[in-house]
Design a protein around this motif. Structure first.
Motif, short mmCIF file in Angstrom:
data_model
loop_
_atom_site.label_atom_id
_atom_site.label_comp_id
_atom_site.label_asym_id
_atom_site.label_seq_id
_atom_site.Cartn_x
_atom_site.Cartn_y
_atom_site.Cartn_z
N GLU A 195 0.84 -1.18 0.00
CA GLU A 195 0.00 0.00 0.00
C GLU A 195 0.88 1.25 0.00
OE1 GLU A 195 -3.35 0.29 -0.13
OE2 GLU A 195 -3.41 -1.86 -0.45
N THR A 251 3.16 3.56 -8.32
CA THR A 251 2.50 2.83 -9.39
C THR A 251 3.52 2.47 -10.47
OG1 THR A 251 0.44 4.02 -8.99
CG2 THR A 251 0.66 2.89 -11.10
N TRP A 255 -7.35 -3.41 -12.00
CA TRP A 255 -7.57 -2.03 -12.47
C TRP A 255 -8.26 -1.21 -11.38
CZ3 TRP A 255 -12.59 0.00 -13.37
CH2 TRP A 255 -12.60 1.29 -13.88
N TRP A 256 -9.20 -1.81 -10.67
CA TRP A 256 -9.91 -1.09 -9.61
C TRP A 256 -8.95 -0.69 -8.49
CZ3 TRP A 256 -14.66 0.92 -9.44
CH2 TRP A 256 -15.16 1.34 -8.21
N ALA A 257 -7.95 -1.53 -8.22
CA ALA A 257 -7.00 -1.23 -7.15
C ALA A 257 -5.93 -0.25 -7.60
CB ALA A 257 -6.33 -2.52 -6.67
N ASP A 258 -5.83 -0.03 -8.89
CA ASP A 258 -4.77 0.84 -9.44
C ASP A 258 -5.32 2.25 -9.60
OD1 ASP A 258 -2.36 1.60 -10.40
OD2 ASP A 258 -2.37 0.31 -12.16
N ARG A 259 -5.62 2.89 -8.48
CA ARG A 259 -6.20 4.24 -8.51
C ARG A 259 -5.13 5.30 -8.72
NH1 ARG A 259 -9.19 1.46 -4.57
NH2 ARG A 259 -7.72 2.06 -2.97
N PRO A 260 -5.50 6.43 -9.35
CA PRO A 260 -6.81 6.76 -9.95
C PRO A 260 -7.08 5.92 -11.19
CG PRO A 260 -5.22 8.46 -10.46
CD PRO A 260 -4.53 7.53 -9.51
N PHE A 261 -8.36 5.64 -11.44
CA PHE A 261 -8.72 4.66 -12.44
C PHE A 261 -8.45 5.13 -13.86
CE2 PHE A 261 -12.10 4.61 -9.06
CZ PHE A 261 -11.46 3.68 -8.27
N THR A 280 -6.70 7.03 -15.97
CA THR A 280 -5.50 7.80 -16.29
C THR A 280 -4.91 7.26 -17.58
OG1 THR A 280 -4.05 6.32 -15.05
CG2 THR A 280 -5.01 8.19 -13.84
N ASN A 335 -3.11 4.04 -16.97
CA ASN A 335 -3.96 2.85 -16.83
C ASN A 335 -4.54 2.39 -18.17
OD1 ASN A 335 -3.56 2.42 -14.16
ND2 ASN A 335 -5.53 3.22 -13.46
N CYS A 381 -15.09 1.76 3.46
CA CYS A 381 -15.19 1.84 2.00
C CYS A 381 -14.45 0.69 1.32
CB CYS A 381 -14.65 3.18 1.51
SG CYS A 381 -15.66 4.59 1.99
#
Length: 634
Positions: free
Chosen positions: A186, A190, A233-239, A241, A244, A399
């Protein structure tokens, strides 16, 4: 970086040693067999036993893979390439998963550093090394116990559809656990799109290999791989970009490009006369697999509506007992008419609402009861441990907890849709359902590791999960080991008949032999059996290669154009088990000839072992005289 590579080599060596030992022990306790005669047929086609020349047109794999294996047989025909390929795929999947678990164990373990040397390199204490090595051995032990306790039958009785599911399962797990890319700490940086795509290539390669091996099974399990990509992909925020889009869009592009090129090459190879046979093949599958009730029972004289389609009584009988190769009238047009009739009248007459409700009850039952154990229990453990991990580890992050639960519900919805698709179609053999369980479990295992990396307290959940898997695997081994031993004994007994038939045909090379399908469908062969890859003077009188261009090439090599004509002319004879002869008699062979105004007498003249007879078909004149000599085995 150098230290990471060195550690990676060590992980590979350790995993290879453990997996090699497991494979060696399996080889000591058991023989490796092709599970079904489908694989032996594919082996014979690609090795040259079927047509005399190694050929990639096996109708089951995509042509590029079949052609590659056929090329290997051309270079060294005595080596069991196809068996070795399936063996390497299966143990290779476990090897890759084992290496990945060892790599993750390096990151999960908490090390104690005594001091830093003069060169700035950390010196680890012996206790730290021991903990790390013990962690890796534990991970590999989990994999080995899984092999023996859950997957033993499929490891020693190999089937290409099962192998395809294993490849997809390994691809899903490896993708979800890429160290530093998808599976990262965490708050860490990226990764770049290039690094992401490079690290994703092994998973991509495994799926494309599975797609070549059994495209239908790969497509059925593709939604699980899609979910793995969506979760990453959901964990690779911001989505949304640019980075991504390059990562996941590029990966999708590579996936679809690989699949498209594979399908394109396969379609080009299966052009011309193979294109017509593929339609024949598909219609045959439609009739036998999805609408078998369209064919009359063998006890019935005829089906009037099929007769109106041009399918005579004799053709109906041969279609029903799979020996349709003995009837030249059964062609692509006839099967197309029967398949269309089945879809309209049989499929159209079904109450699909009632069927759906019935299969929904069956789905609920099979998900929790012993018929599919231990595979369904494995998936239940996967969901339970994920829920426990989510609730305990993410309870302070509402969340994130809700997102994790939503992912589980999405997975549950997708797997339910796939299962209902399989059950409603009425095609749910173990070679389809067991890979579905496996791929789903691989996805659940990857998701669980995601959650466990969040907290040091996760070690208790991990320990509990490992304990449950050990107990489940030991229970599976206790139940499965005797069953596999009994199955091996059965295969040896059944294959003695096949070996006797093979030897008999070799002793009589001047005659071609058609085999009754039901009499020979139970035969299999050893995975690493070395055979003389020369054309065999026998073939089953039906099956999925019957009437193909390769089938006609095989018959032409023995001067045969049509099977029925070859039988009455004395160029070929027929082999059938005593059990099938007692069950069906011989009149079913005479009826198709009678419809051509040809009277025949079917007579047994030879024996193969204690269970099989060799029959000749002799034309008879109106006065009852035999129109050619009768054969008698001395």
């Amino acid at each position: 970086m150098r230290q990471d590579k060195k550690q990676g080599y060590r992980n590979c060596i350790l995993t290879f040693a453990v997996m090699g030992t497991s494979a060696l022990l399996m080889g000591i306790f058991f023989d490796f067999y092709f599970d079904l005669n489908d694989d032996t047929m594919m082996r014979d086609i690609m090795s040259g036993v079927y047509s005399g020349t190694p050929d990639g047109y096996n109708m089951q794999t995509l042509y590029p893979l079949g052609a590659l294996l056929a090329l290997c047989y051309r270079m060294c025909g005595s080596f069991p390439w196809y068996g070795a390929f399936l063996f390497l795929c299966q143990f290779g999947c476990f090897f890759l998963v084992g290496v990945r678990l060892c790599t993750l164990a390096d990151g999960f373990c908490v090390w104690k550093q005594m001091r830093t040397g003069d060169d700035g390199v950390g010196i680890w204490d012996r206790a730290g090394k021991a903990r790390r090595f013990a962690g890796k051995l534990l991970c590999l032990l989990i994999v080995v116990v899984f092999q023996w306790g859950i997957w033993l039958s499929h490891m020693v009785h190999v089937q290409y559809t099962i192998t395809c599911g294993m490849l997809v399962g390994a691809a899903v797990f490896l993708f979800l656990t890429i160290p530093g890319i998808v599976f990262r700490k965490e708050g860490s940086e990226t990764p770049s799109a290039k690094a992401f795509l490079l690290k994703s290539l092994p998973s991509l390669f495994l799926f494309l290999l599975a797609f070549h091996l059994r495209s239908e099974m790969a497509l059925l399990t593709l939604p699980f791989l899609g979910l793995a990509g969506f979760f990453c992909w959901w964990a690779d925020r911001p989505f949304f970009t640019k980075e991504n889009w390059c990562k996941y869009g590029g990966l999708l592009l590579l996936l679809f490009a690989g699949m498209g090129l594979s399908i394109g090459a396969d379609s080009l190879a299966y052009g011309g006369e193979w294109k017509e046979f593929r339609q024949f093949f598909d219609d045959r599958t439609t009739i036998y697999d999805f609408y078998p009730e369209v064919l009359p029972e063998e006890s019935a004289l005829a089906d009037v509506e099929l007769e109106q389609l041009g399918v005579s009584v004799g053709s109906q009988i041969l279609l029903r007992n799979y020996n349709f190769g003995l009837d030249g009238r059964i062609d692509a047009q006839m099967l197309a008419d029967v398949a269309a009739y089945a879809k309209e009248h049989v499929g159209g007459a079904r109450d699909w609402g009632a069927v759906f409700r019935e299969k929904l009850r069956l789905y609920r039952y099979r998900s929790f009861h012993g018929e599919d154990a231990p595979y369904n229990l494995l998936v239940i453990v996967g969901y339970a441990t994920n829920i426990i991990a989510i609730v305990i580890l993410l309870r302070k992050e509402i969340c994130v907890l809700l997102v994790a639960m939503a992912q589980l519900f999405l997975l549950l919805f997708v797997r339910s849709a796939l299962w209902m698709f399989v059950l409603v179609r009425g095609r749910d053999p173990e070679r389809i359902t067991h890979p579905l369980y496996l791929v789903e479990f691989c996805l659940l295992a990857g998701m669980l590791l995601w959650h466990l990396r969040r907290s040091v307290a996760a070690k208790n959940i991990a320990a509990g999960t490992v304990a449950v898997l050990f107990l489940l695997s030991l229970w599976g081994l206790w139940k499965g080991f005797p069953a596999v031993c009994a199955d091996q004994i059965r295969r040896q007994e059944v294959n003695r008949d096949w070996e006797a038939i093979d030897a008999y045909c070799k002793v009589h090379p001047d005659t071609f032999y058609f085999e009754d399908v039901y009499s020979t469908v139970a035969f299999s062969d050893k995975l690493f059996a070395c055979r003389d890859n020369v054309i065999a003077n026998y073939d089953i009188a039906g099956g999925w290669m019957c009437k193909s261009p390769l089938y006609r090439k095989k018959l032409a090599a023995f001067g045969i154009e049509e099977a029925a004509e070859a039988l009455v002319e004395g160029k070929a004879d027929f082999i059938m088990s005593d059990e099938e002869e007692a069950l069906r008699g011989l009149i079913w062979m005479e009826i198709p000839y009678a419809e051509h105004d040809v009277a025949v007498y079917v007579e047994e003249y030879g024996r193969i072992g204690d269970s099989y007879g060799v029959y000749q078909v002799i034309p008879v004149s109106e006065s009852g005289q035999f129109l050619r000599d009768r054969k008698w085995e001395q």
